[in-house]
Design a protein around this motif. Structure first.
Motif, PDB file in Angstrom:
ATOM      1  N   ALA A 156       0.912  -1.171   0.141  1.00  0.00           N
ATOM      2  CA  ALA A 156       0.112  -0.082   0.032  1.00  0.00           C
ATOM      3  C   ALA A 156       0.904   1.310  -0.019  1.00  0.00           C
ATOM      4  CB  ALA A 156      -0.978  -0.014   1.094  1.00  0.00           C
ATOM      5  N   GLY A 157       0.413   2.123  -0.977  1.00  0.00           N
ATOM      6  CA  GLY A 157       1.439   3.321  -1.104  1.00  0.00           C
ATOM      7  C   GLY A 157       2.255   3.419  -2.071  1.00  0.00           C
ATOM      8  N   GLN A 158       2.697   2.156  -2.475  1.00  0.00           N
ATOM      9  CA  GLN A 158       3.783   1.748  -3.513  1.00  0.00           C
ATOM     10  C   GLN A 158       3.277   1.478  -4.747  1.00  0.00           C
ATOM     11  OE1 GLN A 158       7.151  -0.363  -1.876  1.00  0.00           O
ATOM     12  NE2 GLN A 158       5.764  -0.958  -0.244  1.00  0.00           N
ATOM     13  N   VAL A 159       2.026   0.620  -4.675  1.00  0.00           N
ATOM     14  CA  VAL A 159       1.523   0.132  -6.128  1.00  0.00           C
ATOM     15  C   VAL A 159       0.347   1.138  -6.428  1.00  0.00           C
ATOM     16  CG1 VAL A 159       0.297  -1.650  -7.051  1.00  0.00           C
ATOM     17  CG2 VAL A 159       1.932  -2.183  -5.575  1.00  0.00           C
ATOM     18  N   VAL A 160       0.647   1.626  -7.836  1.00  0.00           N
ATOM     19  CA  VAL A 160      -0.434   2.617  -8.394  1.00  0.00           C
ATOM     20  C   VAL A 160      -1.967   1.641  -8.834  1.00  0.00           C
ATOM     21  CG1 VAL A 160       1.089   4.157  -9.131  1.00  0.00           C
ATOM     22  CG2 VAL A 160       0.283   2.301 -10.586  1.00  0.00           C
ATOM     23  N   ALA A 161      -1.851   0.267  -9.120  1.00  0.00           N
ATOM     24  CA  ALA A 161      -2.945  -0.487  -9.551  1.00  0.00           C
ATOM     25  C   ALA A 161      -2.562  -1.838  -9.119  1.00  0.00           C
ATOM     26  CB  ALA A 161      -3.186  -0.122 -10.948  1.00  0.00           C
ATOM     27  N   TRP A 162      -3.329  -2.793  -9.080  1.00  0.00           N
ATOM     28  CA  TRP A 162      -3.429  -3.999  -8.826  1.00  0.00           C
ATOM     29  C   TRP A 162      -4.153  -4.785  -9.807  1.00  0.00           C
ATOM     30  CZ3 TRP A 162      -0.201  -7.327  -6.500  1.00  0.00           C
ATOM     31  CH2 TRP A 162       0.517  -7.138  -5.390  1.00  0.00           C
ATOM     32  N   ASP A 163      -3.477  -5.946 -10.603  1.00  0.00           N
ATOM     33  CA  ASP A 163      -4.477  -7.264 -10.989  1.00  0.00           C
ATOM     34  C   ASP A 163      -4.852  -7.923 -10.039  1.00  0.00           C
ATOM     35  OD1 ASP A 163      -4.060  -6.362 -13.752  1.00  0.00           O
ATOM     36  OD2 ASP A 163      -2.085  -7.427 -13.754  1.00  0.00           O
ATOM     37  N   VAL A 164      -5.998  -7.692  -9.431  1.00  0.00           N
ATOM     38  CA  VAL A 164      -6.634  -8.248  -8.237  1.00  0.00           C
ATOM     39  C   VAL A 164      -6.973  -9.718  -8.779  1.00  0.00           C
ATOM     40  CG1 VAL A 164      -8.681  -8.019  -6.791  1.00  0.00           C
ATOM     41  CG2 VAL A 164      -7.858  -6.196  -7.446  1.00  0.00           C
ATOM     42  N   ALA A 198     -10.081  -2.729   0.922  1.00  0.00           N
ATOM     43  CA  ALA A 198      -9.824  -2.650   2.137  1.00  0.00           C
ATOM     44  C   ALA A 198      -8.530  -2.521   2.428  1.00  0.00           C
ATOM     45  CB  ALA A 198     -10.640  -3.677   2.977  1.00  0.00           C
ATOM     46  N   ALA A 199      -7.526  -3.559   1.748  1.00  0.00           N
ATOM     47  CA  ALA A 199      -6.391  -3.262   2.155  1.00  0.00           C
ATOM     48  C   ALA A 199      -5.323  -2.306   1.694  1.00  0.00           C
ATOM     49  CB  ALA A 199      -5.691  -4.656   1.504  1.00  0.00           C
ATOM     50  N   ASP A 200      -5.980  -1.469   0.470  1.00  0.00           N
ATOM     51  CA  ASP A 200      -5.228  -0.407  -0.091  1.00  0.00           C
ATOM     52  C   ASP A 200      -6.103   0.470  -0.679  1.00  0.00           C
ATOM     53  OD1 ASP A 200      -3.479   1.607  -1.367  1.00  0.00           O
ATOM     54  OD2 ASP A 200      -2.380   0.086  -2.322  1.00  0.00           O
ATOM     55  N   PRO A 201      -6.846   1.481  -0.136  1.00  0.00           N
ATOM     56  CA  PRO A 201      -7.916   2.123  -0.637  1.00  0.00           C
ATOM     57  C   PRO A 201      -7.401   3.009  -2.011  1.00  0.00           C
ATOM     58  CG  PRO A 201      -7.969   2.412   1.784  1.00  0.00           C
ATOM     59  CD  PRO A 201      -6.632   1.676   1.364  1.00  0.00           C
ATOM     60  N   ALA A 202      -6.197   3.573  -1.868  1.00  0.00           N
ATOM     61  CA  ALA A 202      -5.552   4.316  -2.961  1.00  0.00           C
ATOM     62  C   ALA A 202      -5.252   3.657  -4.336  1.00  0.00           C
ATOM     63  CB  ALA A 202      -4.310   5.146  -2.363  1.00  0.00           C
ATOM     64  N   ALA A 203      -4.746   2.564  -4.348  1.00  0.00           N
ATOM     65  CA  ALA A 203      -4.622   1.626  -5.522  1.00  0.00           C
ATOM     66  C   ALA A 203      -5.698   1.483  -6.368  1.00  0.00           C
ATOM     67  CB  ALA A 203      -3.946   0.161  -5.231  1.00  0.00           C
ATOM     68  N   LYS A 204      -5.613   1.628  -7.819  1.00  0.00           N
ATOM     69  CA  LYS A 204      -6.692   1.116  -8.540  1.00  0.00           C
ATOM     70  C   LYS A 204      -6.594  -0.369  -8.759  1.00  0.00           C
ATOM     71  CE  LYS A 204      -7.052   5.343 -10.921  1.00  0.00           C
ATOM     72  NZ  LYS A 204      -7.458   6.166 -12.053  1.00  0.00           N
ATOM     73  N   LEU A 205      -8.054  -0.780  -8.928  1.00  0.00           N
ATOM     74  CA  LEU A 205      -8.047  -2.308  -8.648  1.00  0.00           C
ATOM     75  C   LEU A 205      -8.739  -2.946 -10.128  1.00  0.00           C
ATOM     76  CD1 LEU A 205      -9.763  -2.425  -5.502  1.00  0.00           C
ATOM     77  CD2 LEU A 205      -7.662  -2.462  -5.835  1.00  0.00           C
ATOM     78  N   CYS A 206      -8.009  -3.845 -10.798  1.00  0.00           N
ATOM     79  CA  CYS A 206      -8.252  -4.204 -11.965  1.00  0.00           C
ATOM     80  C   CYS A 206      -8.575  -5.753 -12.343  1.00  0.00           C
ATOM     81  CB  CYS A 206      -6.986  -3.985 -13.016  1.00  0.00           C
ATOM     82  SG  CYS A 206      -6.473  -2.269 -12.875  1.00  0.00           S
ATOM     83  N   ILE A 207      -9.118  -5.996 -13.189  1.00  0.00           N
ATOM     84  CA  ILE A 207      -9.369  -7.274 -13.767  1.00  0.00           C
ATOM     85  C   ILE A 207      -8.754  -7.549 -14.946  1.00  0.00           C
ATOM     86  CG2 ILE A 207     -11.630  -7.055 -14.857  1.00  0.00           C
ATOM     87  CD1 ILE A 207     -12.411  -9.792 -13.854  1.00  0.00           C
ATOM     88  N   PRO A 235     -16.265  -2.184  -5.878  1.00  0.00           N
ATOM     89  CA  PRO A 235     -14.919  -1.495  -6.052  1.00  0.00           C
ATOM     90  C   PRO A 235     -14.270  -2.235  -7.392  1.00  0.00           C
ATOM     91  CG  PRO A 235     -14.537  -2.760  -4.229  1.00  0.00           C
ATOM     92  CD  PRO A 235     -16.170  -2.796  -4.421  1.00  0.00           C
ATOM     93  N   ILE A 236     -14.345  -1.567  -8.532  1.00  0.00           N
ATOM     94  CA  ILE A 236     -13.445  -1.674  -9.618  1.00  0.00           C
ATOM     95  C   ILE A 236     -12.963  -0.597 -10.486  1.00  0.00           C
ATOM     96  CG2 ILE A 236     -15.248  -2.419 -11.259  1.00  0.00           C
ATOM     97  CD1 ILE A 236     -13.616  -4.596 -12.291  1.00  0.00           C
ATOM     98  N   ASP A 237     -11.955  -0.415 -10.687  1.00  0.00           N
ATOM     99  CA  ASP A 237     -11.418   0.915 -11.428  1.00  0.00           C
ATOM    100  C   ASP A 237     -10.615   0.580 -12.797  1.00  0.00           C
ATOM    101  OD1 ASP A 237     -11.607   2.156  -8.860  1.00  0.00           O
ATOM    102  OD2 ASP A 237      -9.977   0.801  -8.062  1.00  0.00           O
ATOM    103  N   CYS A 238     -10.454  -0.652 -13.188  1.00  0.00           N
ATOM    104  CA  CYS A 238      -9.692  -0.922 -14.295  1.00  0.00           C
ATOM    105  C   CYS A 238      -9.949  -2.063 -14.862  1.00  0.00           C
ATOM    106  CB  CYS A 238      -8.314  -0.473 -14.209  1.00  0.00           C
ATOM    107  SG  CYS A 238      -7.262  -0.760 -12.623  1.00  0.00           S
ATOM    108  N   VAL A 239      -9.483  -2.367 -16.142  1.00  0.00           N
ATOM    109  CA  VAL A 239      -9.330  -3.491 -16.806  1.00  0.00           C
ATOM    110  C   VAL A 239      -8.052  -3.518 -18.029  1.00  0.00           C
ATOM    111  CG1 VAL A 239     -10.655  -4.943 -18.658  1.00  0.00           C
ATOM    112  CG2 VAL A 239     -11.917  -3.551 -17.100  1.00  0.00           C
ATOM    113  N   GLY A 240      -7.706  -4.867 -17.421  1.00  0.00           N
ATOM    114  CA  GLY A 240      -6.443  -5.088 -18.410  1.00  0.00           C
ATOM    115  C   GLY A 240      -6.479  -5.974 -19.446  1.00  0.00           C
ATOM    116  N   PHE A 241      -5.604  -5.715 -20.555  1.00  0.00           N
ATOM    117  CA  PHE A 241      -5.888  -6.723 -21.830  1.00  0.00           C
ATOM    118  C   PHE A 241      -4.654  -6.981 -21.942  1.00  0.00           C
ATOM    119  CE2 PHE A 241      -9.285  -3.451 -21.433  1.00  0.00           C
ATOM    120  CZ  PHE A 241     -10.210  -3.945 -22.128  1.00  0.00           C
ATOM    121  N   GLN A 242      -4.354  -8.171 -21.790  1.00  0.00           N
ATOM    122  CA  GLN A 242      -2.916  -8.615 -21.950  1.00  0.00           C
ATOM    123  C   GLN A 242      -2.182  -8.646 -23.120  1.00  0.00           C
ATOM    124  OE1 GLN A 242      -2.644 -12.908 -20.365  1.00  0.00           O
ATOM    125  NE2 GLN A 242      -3.734 -12.384 -18.449  1.00  0.00           N
TER     126      GLN A 242
END
Length: 473
Positions: A156-164, A198-207, A235-242
């Motif tokens: 948290a605080g280091q990662v801008v986004a996660w592939d959740v 809940a773990a990192d409210p600032a990171a964007k969360l992606c599928i 909560p969902i903020d982004c979508v990743g296309f491999q």
């Protein structure tokens, strides 16, 4: 089209050929380091000018190679861990966490002012064996939540986004029957995103998923999931296309597909780009690959909510592709010897740049006698190392070179450095790398290669530079 094959783990590769390279490095015949920092324009500068990032998948041990680190430092402004943040790496035994490898990636990103992208919290591959031993859905849900809470919380605080959640759907749009789907049920994706928030409210969360680059049943299933999540406040903020693509098969509706997701109110990103081809690559394939890279980068550049493009590695030397798709490779923007490929130009053009990589063929031919070649060999048993020096003895600078010669005794080139070497029968062609294409009047450049022979290894008797004959010695 994109690839529809089952996805084996994308672990980094250990290729025996590079043991020989290590010996050469120790002996002083080092792979030349491209002076990319001297370039006026880089991919990261082009991306930043458009408010986007260009990233790469990193295995931090490769940073010990100067050529690799120079490219990583210079060309990219975002980093994703290739394997170091996955479940098996971070929680090898239940509730016992190891962040050593992941922290090395995070430290590199921070030291270079690069963004850090997290990959991946929940995936049906590369989780530790103890997860398989959990039979109850409630217990598995608890373990999944705990894993996400600890790993996402640590960064948290280091990662801008996660592939959740990674690769949760089949190509027909059905839910993949992973251990999480079977034992927890449809709710596991939603629960994973809630735990990550809940773990990192600032990171964007992606599928994130593969074969979703065009509009098809799989991408539509994810589109419907995102639309549902947005409607219900999940909560969902982004979508990743491999975008693990096959040569010449970039979907024509890639940009439209990115845009329809963006219209739902989420960011989109190309997360794992590579474009594989049959190997060895030829000039025509490399030209098509250049076009493919340009199409992908252009599509992202044209969609406001596309945050950028991440390539799945820097050099073909460490690409996952040849280990998984027999007969395919050459999928990245730098070849196995760190020579920049035309694909780089395509990426730059897609971002609005005009960077040009020299390609095989004459660009500044000189008259006969305008060049001199020194060919030196160190041989053993059935192998040899050759070092070649090309001098410009003409009256005009050379910008981009291609040196050709014939072998008389069936010798075969196996590996080169500071050049790109191809062989067709007895004819060998060496083309400049990205950093040594210019030879001023009176100047010289050198390259080398390994080869095999069958007992006789005579030196070539004639060389031609950009089609013009050279003097020996």
């Amino acid at each position: 089209m994109t690839d529809d094959s089952p996805r084996p783990p994308r672990r980094h590769r250990h290729r025996p050929i590079y043991a020989a390279a290590a010996v050469l490095l120790a002996a002083g015949a080092a792979i030349a380091v491209p002076r990319l920092a001297d370039a006026a324009t880089t991919l990261q500068s082009l991306a930043a000018a458009k408010g986007k990032t260009v990233g790469f998948a990193l295995t931090s041990s490769y940073l010990s190679e100067p050529a690799y680190k120079n490219i990583a430092d210079t060309e990219f402004n975002l980093v994703v861990a290739e394997n170091a943040m996955k479940w098996d790496a971070t929680e090898p035994s239940r509730n016992s966490f190891d962040y050593t490898a992941g922290d090395a990636v995070a430290s590199y990103a921070a030291s270079g002012g690069k963004q850090l992208y997290g990959h991946a919290l929940v995936w049906h591959q590369q989780y530790p064996a103890w997860v398989d031993g959990i039979t109850g859905g409630a217990d598995l849900l608890a373990a999944m939540r705990n894993h996400i809470s600890n790993v996402a919380g640590h960064y948290a605080g280091q990662v801008v986004a996660w592939d959740v959640v990674n690769e949760a759907f089949e190509d027909n749009g059905a839910r993949r029957q992973s251990i999480f789907q079977q034992r927890i049920g449809d709710s596991y994706i939603e629960e994973a995103f809630k735990a990550a928030r809940a773990a990192d409210p600032a990171a964007k969360l992606c599928i994130n998923d593969y074969s979703t680059d065009g509009i098809n049943p799989k991408s539509t299933a994810i589109y419907n999931l995102v639309r549902d999540f947005k409607a219900r406040g999940v909560p969902i903020d982004c979508v990743g296309f491999q975008a693990h693509l096959i040569l010449g098969q970039v979907p024509s509706d890639l940009q439209a597909n990115l845009q329809r997701f963006a219209d739902l109110g989420v960011d989109v990103r190309i997360t794992e780009l590579d474009v594989r081809m049959t190997t060895p690559a030829d000039a025509s394939e490399l030209a098509t690959q250049r076009s493919d890279y340009q199409k992908v980068f252009t599509a992202c550049a044209n969609v406001t909510r596309c945050t950028g493009v991440t390539v799945w590695g820097i050099t073909d030397r460490y690409s996952w592709v040849p280990d998984v798709f027999q007969g395919y490779g050459a999928a990245l923007m730098w070849d196995e010897n760190y020579a920049r490929k035309p694909a780089y130009d395509g990426a730059a053009a897609g971002l609005g740049g005009t960077v040009t990589t020299p390609t095989p063929g004459p660009t500044t031919p000189g008259p006969a006698g305008g060049c001199a070649v020194t060919y030196a060999v160190n041989q053993w048993n059935a192998g040899f190392t050759a070092n070649v020096t090309v001098r410009n003895t003409g009256s005009s600078p050379i910008s981009g070179w291609s040196l050709r010669w014939d072998y008389a005794a069936g010798q075969t080139v196996t590996q080169s450095w500071s050049s790109s070497v191809t062989q067709s029968g007895a004819t060998v062609t060496a083309t400049n790398a990205a950093w040594n294409g210019s030879i001023p009047v009176g100047g010289s450049t050198s390259f080398g290669f390994n080869g095999t022979h069958t007992g006789s290894n005579p030196a070539p008797v004639a060389f031609a530079l950009n089609g013009a004959a050279c003097v020996n010695g």
